[in-house]
Design a protein around this motif. Structure first.
Motif, PDB file in Angstrom:
ATOM      1  N   GLY A 190       0.815  -1.215   0.000  1.00 37.83           N
ATOM      2  CA  GLY A 190       0.000   0.000   0.000  1.00 37.83           C
ATOM      3  C   GLY A 190       0.843   1.257   0.000  1.00 37.83           C
ATOM      4  N   THR A 191       1.945   1.231   0.724  1.00 42.15           N
ATOM      5  CA  THR A 191       2.823   2.410   0.768  1.00 42.15           C
ATOM      6  C   THR A 191       3.374   2.692  -0.633  1.00 42.15           C
ATOM      7  OG1 THR A 191       3.349   1.899   3.049  1.00 42.15           O
ATOM      8  CG2 THR A 191       4.876   3.365   1.898  1.00 42.15           C
ATOM      9  N   LEU A 192       3.766   1.631  -1.300  1.00 44.83           N
ATOM     10  CA  LEU A 192       4.262   1.780  -2.675  1.00 44.83           C
ATOM     11  C   LEU A 192       3.133   2.234  -3.606  1.00 44.83           C
ATOM     12  CD1 LEU A 192       6.756   1.351  -4.437  1.00 44.83           C
ATOM     13  CD2 LEU A 192       6.049  -1.030  -4.726  1.00 44.83           C
ATOM     14  N   ALA A 193       1.948   1.634  -3.420  1.00 41.92           N
ATOM     15  CA  ALA A 193       0.802   1.975  -4.280  1.00 41.92           C
ATOM     16  C   ALA A 193       0.465   3.463  -4.166  1.00 41.92           C
ATOM     17  CB  ALA A 193      -0.410   1.128  -3.893  1.00 41.92           C
ATOM     18  N   ARG A 194       0.474   3.971  -2.940  1.00 43.27           N
ATOM     19  CA  ARG A 194       0.142   5.391  -2.766  1.00 43.27           C
ATOM     20  C   ARG A 194       1.177   6.284  -3.445  1.00 43.27           C
ATOM     21  NH1 ARG A 194      -4.385   6.387   0.687  1.00 43.27           N
ATOM     22  NH2 ARG A 194      -3.987   8.582   0.351  1.00 43.27           N
ATOM     23  N   SER A 195       2.444   5.849  -3.392  1.00 46.99           N
ATOM     24  CA  SER A 195       3.476   6.680  -4.033  1.00 46.99           C
ATOM     25  C   SER A 195       3.306   6.710  -5.559  1.00 46.99           C
ATOM     26  CB  SER A 195       4.876   6.172  -3.660  1.00 46.99           C
ATOM     27  OG  SER A 195       5.155   4.977  -4.365  1.00 46.99           O
TER      28      SER A 195
END
Ligand code: SF4
Length: 344
Positions: A149-154
């Motif tokens: 999710g952290t990567l997805a948001r970026s």
């Protein structure tokens, strides 16, 4: 030294105890787990005093779904969501519709590897606007969802938990920088139901939804209406009043039809007329966006302007037609509609 394979990923949100047990604080069961044993969810294991998330990077199901299937009607409507499921659950609901994965265990289940980076890549390649951790309970997939999710948001993607809301405050706070939408089941407004049917408690769920809202997540609730179990009209009115008071009248609430499944085959499906009555009660109580679901082609699946009644979004199955909405505004009267069209 503990030797672990590539799938073994040390858990977040736990405490080591002097006697070799660990205490997990990811969900409100707060399991105390002896060495060599799993917690209630079946996927977090104490190996020699260290808690491991056994299903990190292991998926049981993967699909590109219309976001309406979650159901989410006010978060990136009309888009696709890259949807992932693992195994295990921290609830033991008798009517579970995904019991083949929620009750599977890591030793026997057929799981595939999917790195967080690859998940994000597939979401983008599949022209999805979001990633949803769904099909089984995402709370117990915490570390994996957090990394992906952290990567997805970026990369500008939305992020969605389809959850029973039994997550603890500390775990939810850890997720909040990355989690955009909290699609939460409010299974009943009744402690007895949570205890008997789910093996859990109601109050922590209500607390986590309030916190998710305070943390800025988009909230939609789903209540599966089961004849004779949680369909008492006054009880449902109590639930709707609670949502209006604590989450606000613009919170979309979905009331969906039950179909007999798993261990609960002793009662019939929910009559559509009963769902329509709940919809009308919700409107009368001041809820702006009630919906009914698991029904075929019903006008109460559409979104209407709460000010002038114009049809804004027409739904047929899982497809949407924007017939009266300009971005977030009613085309007829100009009312601002509480709906997330883009992620920031
Ligand atoms: S996630 Fe919940 S059920 Fe699983 S080990 Fe932790 S406290 Fe227990």
């Amino acid at each position: 030294m503990v030797i672990t394979g590539p799938a073994m990923h040390e858990a977040h949100q736990y405490r080591k105890n002097d006697d070799g047990t660990v205490t997990c604080s990811l969900c409100n069961h707060r399991c105390s787990i002896k060495a060599g044993r799993h917690g209630i969810c079946g996927v977090r294991k104490n190996e020699q005093g260290t808690l491991f998330a056994e299903t990190y990077g292991k998926i049981s199901a993967e699909a590109i779904d219309p976001i309406e299937k979650k159901p989410l009607y006010h978060y990136l409507p009309g888009t696709l969501s890259y949807s992932l499921g693992g195994i295990g659950c921290n609830f033991h609901c008798e009517h579970c519709q995904n019991w083949h994965i929620s009750r599977a265990n890591p030793e026997e289940a057929r799981l595939r590897d999917l790195a967080p980076e690859e998940g994000v890549h597939r979401a983008i390649a599949g022209k999805c606007a979001s990633i949803a951790w769904t099909y089984n309970e995402p709370t117990i997939w915490h570390e994996y969802a957090l990394d992906m999710g952290t990567l997805a948001r970026s990369k500008g993607l939305g992020t969605i938990y389809v959850t029973n809301g039994y997550i603890t405050e500390e775990a939810l706070r850890e997720l909040s920088p990355m989690l955009g939408a909290f699609r939460v089941d409010l299974k009943a407004f009744n402690e007895e139901f949570y205890k008997k049917v789910c093996g859990a408690h109601l109050a922590p769920v209500l607390d986590s939804v309030i916190l998710a809202r305070e943390l800025g997540m988009h909230i939609e609730t789903v209540t599966l209406v089961i004849p004779g179990l949680n369909d008492d009209r006054e009880e449902l009115k109590g639930l709707i009043r609670w949502v209006i008071e604590h989450l606000g009248p613009a919170t979309p609430m979905h009331f969906t039809a039950f179909h007999p499944d798993y261990k609960m085959m002793d009662r019939g499906a929910t009559p559509i007329a009963a769902l329509e009555k709940i919809y009308k009660s919700a409107k009368d109580l001041g809820l702006k966006y009630p919906y009914i679901g698991n029904v075929f082609n019903n006008p109460y699946e559409n979104t209407y302007c709460p000010a002038c009644g114009t049809t804004l979004i027409e739904r047929y199955g899982f497809s949407s037609r924007f017939v009266g909405l300009d971005d977030r505004q009613c085309r007829n009267c100009g009312e601002q509609i509480e709906i997330v069209r883009h992620v920031s």
